[in-house]
Design an enzyme around this catalytic site. Structure first.
Site, mmCIF file in Angstrom:
data_model
loop_
_atom_site.group_PDB
_atom_site.id
_atom_site.type_symbol
_atom_site.label_atom_id
_atom_site.label_comp_id
_atom_site.label_asym_id
_atom_site.label_seq_id
_atom_site.Cartn_x
_atom_site.Cartn_y
_atom_site.Cartn_z
ATOM 1 N N SER A 84 -9.952 1.704 2.579
ATOM 2 C CA SER A 84 -9.082 2.511 1.747
ATOM 3 C C SER A 84 -8.034 1.694 0.988
ATOM 4 O O SER A 84 -7.422 2.182 0.038
ATOM 5 C CB SER A 84 -8.378 3.557 2.611
ATOM 6 N N LYS A 138 0.836 -1.206 0.000
ATOM 7 C CA LYS A 138 0.000 0.000 0.000
ATOM 8 C C LYS A 138 0.868 1.254 0.000
ATOM 9 O O LYS A 138 1.883 1.318 0.709
ATOM 10 C CB LYS A 138 -0.923 -0.023 1.225
ATOM 11 N N SER A 145 -10.258 -0.744 6.742
ATOM 12 C CA SER A 145 -9.655 -0.518 5.425
ATOM 13 C C SER A 145 -8.937 -1.721 4.838
ATOM 14 O O SER A 145 -8.504 -1.664 3.683
ATOM 15 C CB SER A 145 -8.685 0.671 5.489
#
Length: 481
Positions: free
Chosen positions: A153, A78, A177
């Protein structure tokens, strides 16, 4: 899921000489090149670095040198985890092009295990969102149905695994997330106990809630990845000062006698009937495998959303104050320092980030602190107490990971409606407990449903035992056939 497509299967094939690390990386980079223009899982693809790392793995094996447990396995990271020499943007214009001078601890541990990073994944800006539509660099699409969101997210990390770009990836989970996009994309996603995985090098959203965790196609791969990244880190003051529990060796222990509580408050209003039905079927599967399954009330979970959207923005307001145009990232020149900061933050932050900064600043302001932030922290304590009471009776708890399956891109414009996507996941972040999402069947439209297993702090072993049993009982889909 065949062994050739799992992280553990790939690692075994490389160690045995059946496959070379270079061939594995080339195959995954080819998959990225073919489908990434449609999916947009990545902000940066590190093809040259990945090929060089793969060649180094092959040389080490050829010369008889020891290699790590994930040697040659592609992994996506990420884009809010710092990577030395590779841009880390948090999908925000305010950090566009910023290159950290160091690696996050989890990135260092991935490299030590031999895993090979193939790129940095897209996310909602500064991890604020539930759809990966808030990225400054455009939305990610769900590989299951490209008209739909992958969740957020960590939508890019979930999509990368679901699309076959990498068998494993890392995300961060502040209010769901990891688990929410895992559910939407039909993969496994884990939020470990707070403090189990180092946050050093994770660009902070809400420091008391953020936790790094794995995505994978299988529960076994997720367990193996968690064992690699978990453990004490002196660089993180919130890191638990003890070794992380061994999970992999207990995956086959079964669930005979395991006490499982189905959370009643997360099975009614607001939960789509098809999602609730899959969760009940997973509970029945656990009971058939020998678990003791009963319903349990955890009353304070209904307050989780309200408390979270005061605590998380308050911490974000503080954490994001560092992005001021002075030290790093975007700088918009102006006549005075104050005007420069205003211009920089106006141009650099997107609407959702601005919204949460303002919410948090308001909640912390004089005259409102006790009424909002202080009260939210008291509610957080109630949630912790209610979970603790439930865990006196049960080893793990069960609920949906999300109230619905993946929705269409652009379908939710109202922020409050979007926030409701995290109603099932937020309570575990507030409590600091472990939780994970496991794919279990689909809705009538063929969209994946995620079942959430929750466990007390440091309860990863029973949580993964339940997850393995749920995975074994999951209805067969085209992906698994």
């Amino acid at each position: 899921m065949t062994g050739e497509t799992t992280a553990l299967g790939i690692a075994a094939a490389i160690r045995s000489g059946e496959r070379s690390a270079v061939d594995v990386i080339d195959a995954h980079l080819a998959a990225i090149e073919a489908a990434e223009p449609t999916i947009h899982a990545f902000n940066t693809v590190t093809a040259d670095e990945a090929r060089a790392a793969a060649a180094a793995v092959d040389r080490a094996l050829a010369s008889g040198q020891p290699v790590g447990p994930l040697a040659g396995v592609p992994v996506a990271v990420k884009d809010n985890l710092c990577t030395d020499g590779v841009a880390t943007t948090c999908s925000s214009k305010i950090l566009e092009g910023w290159v950290p001078p160091y690696d996050a601890t989890v990135v260092t541990r991935l490299a030590a295990a031999g895993a090979i990073t193939v790129g940095k994944t897209n996310l909602d800006e500064f991890a604020m969102g539930s759809s990966t539509e808030n990225s400054a660099f455009g939305p990610t699409r769900n590989p299951v149905d490209t008209d739909r969101v992958p969740g957020g997210s960590s939508g890019g990390s979930a999509a990368a695994v679901a699309a076959g770009f990498a068998p494993i990836s890392l995300g961060s989970d502040t209010g769901g997330s990891i688990r929410q996009p895992a559910a939407f994309c039909g993969v496994v996603g884990v939020k470990p106990t707070y403090g189990t995985v180092s946050r050093y090098g994770l660009i902070a959203f809400a420091s008391s809630l953020d936790q790094v965790g794995p995505f994978a196609n299988t529960v076994a791969d997720a367990a193996a990845l968690l064992e690699v990244i978990a453990g004490h880190d002196p660089a993180d003051a919130t890191s638990i000062p003890q070794p992380a529990p061994s999970i992999v060796e207990h995956l086959d222990d079964g669930v005979q006698g395991l006490r499982v509580g189905l959370i009643t408050e997360l099975m009614g209003e607001g939960i789509h009937p098809e999602v609730a039905a899959r969760v009940r079927e997973s509970a029945e599967a656990l009971a058939a495998a020998g678990a003791i399954v009963e319903e349990v009330s955890v009353p304070a979970v209904t307050f989780g959303l309200s408390a979270y959207y005061l605590i998380a923005p308050a911490e974000a307001s503080s954490n994001l104050a560092r992005f001021d145009g002075v030290r790093y990232g975007l700088r918009v020149e102006a006549a005075t320092t104050n005007e420069m900061m205003v211009a920089t933050r106006t141009a650099g932050f997107g609407p959702e980030v601005k919204r949460r900064i303002m919410l948090g600043t308001y909640a912390l302001s004089a005259g409102y602190y006790d009424a909002f932030y202080g009260k939210a922290q008291k509610v957080r304590t109630l949630i912790c107490r209610d979970f603790a009471a439930a865990y006196e009776r049960f080893d793990v708890l069960l609920s949906p990971a999300t109230p619905t399956t993946a929705f269409e891109l652009g379908a939710i414009a109202d922020p409050l409606t979007m926030y409701l996507n995290d109603i099932c996941t937020i309570p575990s972040n507030l409590a600091g407990d472990a939780a994970m999402s496991i794919p279990f069947g689909t809705d009538a439209g063929g969209l994946p449903v995620g079942v959430q297993v929750l466990a007390p702090s440091l309860g990863e072993v029973p949580m993964f035992r339940a997850a393995a049993a749920i995975e074994a009982a999951a209805p067969t889909t085209g992906k698994d056939a």
